[in-house]
Design a protein around this motif. Structure first.
Motif, PDB file in Angstrom:
ATOM      1  N   PRO A   8     -36.948  54.597  41.722  1.00  0.00           N
ATOM      2  CA  PRO A   8     -35.843  55.175  40.928  1.00  0.00           C
ATOM      3  C   PRO A   8     -34.471  55.061  41.578  1.00  0.00           C
ATOM      4  CG  PRO A   8     -37.593  56.807  41.359  1.00  0.00           C
ATOM      5  CD  PRO A   8     -37.936  55.583  42.152  1.00  0.00           C
ATOM      6  N   GLN A   9     -34.400  55.123  42.906  1.00  0.00           N
ATOM      7  CA  GLN A   9     -33.073  55.183  43.561  1.00  0.00           C
ATOM      8  C   GLN A   9     -32.463  53.792  43.748  1.00  0.00           C
ATOM      9  OE1 GLN A   9     -33.346  55.372  48.157  1.00  0.00           O
ATOM     10  NE2 GLN A   9     -34.999  56.676  47.430  1.00  0.00           N
ATOM     11  N   GLY A  10     -31.163  53.750  44.020  1.00  0.00           N
ATOM     12  CA  GLY A  10     -30.486  52.468  44.226  1.00  0.00           C
ATOM     13  C   GLY A  10     -30.545  51.645  42.958  1.00  0.00           C
ATOM     14  N   PRO A  23     -26.282  54.644  51.160  1.00  0.00           N
ATOM     15  CA  PRO A  23     -27.611  54.890  51.752  1.00  0.00           C
ATOM     16  C   PRO A  23     -28.775  54.554  50.812  1.00  0.00           C
ATOM     17  CG  PRO A  23     -26.189  56.815  52.020  1.00  0.00           C
ATOM     18  CD  PRO A  23     -25.399  55.799  51.260  1.00  0.00           C
ATOM     19  N   ASP A  24     -28.555  54.595  49.499  1.00  0.00           N
ATOM     20  CA  ASP A  24     -29.660  54.312  48.568  1.00  0.00           C
ATOM     21  C   ASP A  24     -29.821  52.819  48.298  1.00  0.00           C
ATOM     22  OD1 ASP A  24     -29.412  57.009  48.553  1.00  0.00           O
ATOM     23  OD2 ASP A  24     -29.181  57.244  46.395  1.00  0.00           O
ATOM     24  N   PHE A  25     -28.981  52.018  48.933  1.00  0.00           N
ATOM     25  CA  PHE A  25     -29.076  50.554  48.791  1.00  0.00           C
ATOM     26  C   PHE A  25     -29.418  49.951  50.165  1.00  0.00           C
ATOM     27  CE2 PHE A  25     -26.893  51.723  45.016  1.00  0.00           C
ATOM     28  CZ  PHE A  25     -27.075  50.712  44.090  1.00  0.00           C
ATOM     29  N   ALA A  89     -26.931  59.603  43.036  1.00  0.00           N
ATOM     30  CA  ALA A  89     -27.547  59.489  44.363  1.00  0.00           C
ATOM     31  C   ALA A  89     -28.971  60.014  44.283  1.00  0.00           C
ATOM     32  CB  ALA A  89     -26.741  60.313  45.368  1.00  0.00           C
ATOM     33  N   LYS A  90     -29.827  59.554  45.195  1.00  0.00           N
ATOM     34  CA  LYS A  90     -31.247  59.921  45.089  1.00  0.00           C
ATOM     35  C   LYS A  90     -31.469  61.434  45.128  1.00  0.00           C
ATOM     36  CE  LYS A  90     -32.212  58.956  50.021  1.00  0.00           C
ATOM     37  NZ  LYS A  90     -30.874  58.456  50.376  1.00  0.00           N
ATOM     38  N   GLU A  91     -30.597  62.156  45.803  1.00  0.00           N
ATOM     39  CA  GLU A  91     -30.758  63.611  45.895  1.00  0.00           C
ATOM     40  C   GLU A  91     -30.555  64.289  44.533  1.00  0.00           C
ATOM     41  OE1 GLU A  91     -28.938  61.786  47.943  1.00  0.00           O
ATOM     42  OE2 GLU A  91     -29.936  62.028  49.881  1.00  0.00           O
ATOM     43  N   HIS A 119     -42.353  54.022  45.702  1.00  0.00           N
ATOM     44  CA  HIS A 119     -41.530  53.882  46.905  1.00  0.00           C
ATOM     45  C   HIS A 119     -40.619  55.083  47.102  1.00  0.00           C
ATOM     46  CE1 HIS A 119     -43.094  49.883  47.391  1.00  0.00           C
ATOM     47  NE2 HIS A 119     -43.195  49.931  46.073  1.00  0.00           N
ATOM     48  N   TYR A 120     -40.705  55.652  48.335  1.00  0.00           N
ATOM     49  CA  TYR A 120     -39.927  56.844  48.715  1.00  0.00           C
ATOM     50  C   TYR A 120     -40.474  58.035  47.917  1.00  0.00           C
ATOM     51  CZ  TYR A 120     -35.667  59.278  50.361  1.00  0.00           C
ATOM     52  OH  TYR A 120     -34.761  60.119  50.955  1.00  0.00           O
ATOM     53  N   ALA A 121     -40.017  59.236  48.309  1.00  0.00           N
ATOM     54  CA  ALA A 121     -40.528  60.459  47.679  1.00  0.00           C
ATOM     55  C   ALA A 121     -40.289  60.474  46.167  1.00  0.00           C
ATOM     56  CB  ALA A 121     -39.861  61.667  48.320  1.00  0.00           C
ATOM     57  N   GLY A 142     -43.900  55.619  51.747  1.00  0.00           N
ATOM     58  CA  GLY A 142     -42.866  56.645  51.949  1.00  0.00           C
ATOM     59  C   GLY A 142     -41.516  56.091  52.374  1.00  0.00           C
ATOM     60  N   HIS A 143     -41.504  54.987  53.098  1.00  0.00           N
ATOM     61  CA  HIS A 143     -40.295  54.362  53.660  1.00  0.00           C
ATOM     62  C   HIS A 143     -39.630  55.249  54.711  1.00  0.00           C
ATOM     63  CE1 HIS A 143     -40.250  50.777  51.138  1.00  0.00           C
ATOM     64  NE2 HIS A 143     -40.743  51.566  50.201  1.00  0.00           N
ATOM     65  N   SER A 144     -39.286  56.456  54.346  1.00  0.00           N
ATOM     66  CA  SER A 144     -38.632  57.377  55.286  1.00  0.00           C
ATOM     67  C   SER A 144     -39.053  58.768  54.832  1.00  0.00           C
ATOM     68  CB  SER A 144     -37.118  57.180  55.170  1.00  0.00           C
ATOM     69  OG  SER A 144     -36.436  58.127  55.934  1.00  0.00           O
ATOM     70  N   LEU A 145     -39.667  59.536  55.716  1.00  0.00           N
ATOM     71  CA  LEU A 145     -40.196  60.837  55.284  1.00  0.00           C
ATOM     72  C   LEU A 145     -39.200  61.965  55.577  1.00  0.00           C
ATOM     73  CD1 LEU A 145     -43.977  60.686  56.285  1.00  0.00           C
ATOM     74  CD2 LEU A 145     -42.961  60.319  54.038  1.00  0.00           C
ATOM     75  N   GLN A 148     -39.191  64.266  59.065  1.00  0.00           N
ATOM     76  CA  GLN A 148     -38.533  63.741  60.268  1.00  0.00           C
ATOM     77  C   GLN A 148     -37.014  63.866  60.147  1.00  0.00           C
ATOM     78  OE1 GLN A 148     -41.442  62.271  59.222  1.00  0.00           O
ATOM     79  NE2 GLN A 148     -42.518  62.835  61.092  1.00  0.00           N
ATOM     80  N   LYS A 149     -36.499  63.646  58.936  1.00  0.00           N
ATOM     81  CA  LYS A 149     -35.051  63.764  58.751  1.00  0.00           C
ATOM     82  C   LYS A 149     -34.610  65.229  58.934  1.00  0.00           C
ATOM     83  CE  LYS A 149     -31.338  62.541  55.601  1.00  0.00           C
ATOM     84  NZ  LYS A 149     -30.875  61.519  54.677  1.00  0.00           N
ATOM     85  N   LEU A 150     -35.412  66.128  58.414  1.00  0.00           N
ATOM     86  CA  LEU A 150     -35.122  67.566  58.556  1.00  0.00           C
ATOM     87  C   LEU A 150     -35.035  67.924  60.049  1.00  0.00           C
ATOM     88  CD1 LEU A 150     -35.040  70.107  56.616  1.00  0.00           C
ATOM     89  CD2 LEU A 150     -37.388  70.492  57.287  1.00  0.00           C
TER      90      LEU A 150
END
Ligand code: F6P
Length: 477
Positions: A8-10, A23-25, A89-91, A119-121, A142-145, A148-150
């Motif tokens: 969905p994002q980007g 960041p979404d691209f 944005a994805k958020e 792909h991704y959450a 997941g690409h990036s979980l 870990q970012k939190l």
């Protein structure tokens, strides 16, 4: 067989016009496009499903049906309406994804696809919604979980509300847990990603990282038509522009080509360089900044977030009197990027990936394929990719360790470059990635359960996150 990719994002266009501009691209879009095309080469029909965007600030995403200009008979880009015409944005996507799932069901009413990769959450959540509506099975990459970012953002009970208002971890972590529970298989790029990242306490109860039946490690690849050592057709005009931009033409360079995002820690490598006179003597610093040729005079033309990262870096370079040792490179396409890597490789340069944490690390693999020696962060995917002498690792939070590893990279560049290329060609090609996806999908189609999944829970992990943060607080000294 028809496989859909839920992303969905980007968004996607033939020229990858917006890559790394937002960041979404990022690398995820390259991943999805390349796996889709490589699956098509294996004879599979693929749709990459994303949002339709009709926004004057983001032109190029208005058509519902599109393609990558390659293998167009087998791979389509399908853009469906979700959350209005503007870029989101994805958020901001979370409340709109249930409607997106309905739009997908409407679009494929005549003939449902056989399987989805997600792909991704946000893609994973869409997969769970689609499974609930139409019974389609899915893999989750997941690409990036979020967990870990939190952690990297230093979240605490006190600041979580503020952090969550921006990054929407309450939805993201809940979506990740759901994707882990409901997907037929979870795809990770490395063993480390599986064993470390999925073991985070915020995923307890949703997934067991030791469960071999739930995971498949499938490394991504690189486009070897672009990223290779063959400089024969490198565009002359670009090489001239590049040579003019390089301040120390006779020296090797420390090459950094990361997005201007705080977590990519470009500032860290600059600090290491400024703090080490030996490094300054032996090499220049080359920073790739997309969008401007001369950041010293054109900083204000970059996006505000990028200015916030680059501005202080420029000030520090200036204060250290090192302007004449730092070159800025504005590569506008992957071909220009690869040609620049090759030129730096011929000088015996080192590619540095200083990210505080890197879920995988496609950029250093691309650099290695062009002949650069790699020195990468010791946090995340590079640990596995550059094991056994294929590259060197450095602690991104310790400038002395970084300087030490970079100095060693310069001395050993020849051996490292040879080992790096061998590793890339034996392990990281998209054809290998696609074949592994296809094997996994065929396995899941053959063994998949017909049982209807339970109703979807509300997408809110805030209570779980607060409990986790409170437990961390109570352990703090
Ligand atoms: O492009 C790589 C990627 O991991 C994407 O999947 C994601 O959109 C982006 O980087 C940002 O990830 P995060 O939200 O974890 O910062």
């Amino acid at each position: 067989m028809k496989i859909i990719f839920l992303n969905p994002q980007g968004n996607f266009d033939r020229d990858d016009s917006y890559l790394t501009e937002h960041p979404d691209f990022g690398g995820q879009l390259v991943y999805v496009k390349e796996v889709a095309l490589a699956l098509a080469r294996l004879g599979v029909s693929v749709d990459v499903v994303t949002r339709r965007i009709d926004d004057p600030d983001w032109p190029g995403f208005e058509q519902t049906l599109d393609d990558f200009g390659l293998l167009a008979d087998c791979v389509r880009i399908v853009r469906l309406d979700c959350g209005g015409p503007g870029f989101l944005a994805k958020e901001a996507l979370w409340p709109h994804l249930p409607r997106f799932a309905e739009a997908i069901v409407d679009f494929y009413r005549e003939q449902m696809p056989h399987f989805a990769t997600t792909h991704y959450a946000d893609g994973g959540y869409l997969g769970a919604l689609l499974q609930a509506h139409a019974g389609i099975g899915f893999t989750f990459t997941g690409h990036s979980l979020g967990a870990q970012k939190l952690d990297k953002l230093g979240a605490s009970v006190e600041n979580f509300e503020e952090i969550d208002a921006r990054f929407r971890f309450s939805q993201r972590i809940a979506a990740e847990r759901l994707s882990m529970q409901r997907s037929a298989s979870i795809v990770t790029s490395t063993e480390d990603e599986r064993r470390q990242q999925y073991a985070h306490p915020l995923y307890h109860g949703a997934i067991d990282p030791a469960d071999d039946n739930r995971f498949r490690v499938i490394p991504p690849g690189i486009n070897t038509d672009i990223f290779n050592q063959d400089a024969a057709s490198d565009p002359r005009q670009w090489l001239e522009k590049l040579r003019a931009a390089i301040r120390l033409p006779d020296r090797p360079h420390i090459v950094v080509s990361s997005r201007l995002d705080a977590k990519k820690n470009v500032a860290g490598v600059v600090t290491a360089y400024i703090g080490c006179s030996e490094l300054q003597q032996s090499a220049g610093l080359a920073l790739f900044v997309r969008g401007v040729d001369d950041p010293w005079t054109e900083l204000d033309q970059l996006k505000t977030d990028e200015q916030r990262v680059l501005g202080p870096i420029l000030e520090r370079i200036d204060a250290a009197g090192l302007r004449d040792r730092v070159s800025f490179i504005n590569a506008r396409s992957q071909r220009e990027l690869a040609a620049a890597y090759r030129l730096f490789a011929r000088q015996g340069s080192v590619f540095a990936l200083p990210s505080l944490f890197e879920p995988f690390g496609l950029a250093p693999i691309e650099a290695a394929a062009c002949g650069l020696a790699v020195v990468a962060t010791c946090n995340g995917g590079p640990v596995e990719i550059f094991a056994d002498g294929a590259g060197l690792l450095m602690d991104p939070e310790d400038p002395e360790d970084m300087a030490r590893a970079l100095r060693r990279g310069l001395v050993e560049h020849q051996t490292l470059a040879e080992a790096g290329i061998k590793r890339v060609l034996s392990t990281y090609t998209w054809d290998r990635t696609a074949q592994s996806y296809l094997d996994l999908i065929e396995h899941n189609l053959a063994t998949g359960s017909e049982a209807a999944p339970p109703a979807l829970p509300e997408l809110d992990a805030s209570a779980l996150i607060y409990r986790h943060l409170a437990a961390l607080d109570s352990k703090a000294p």
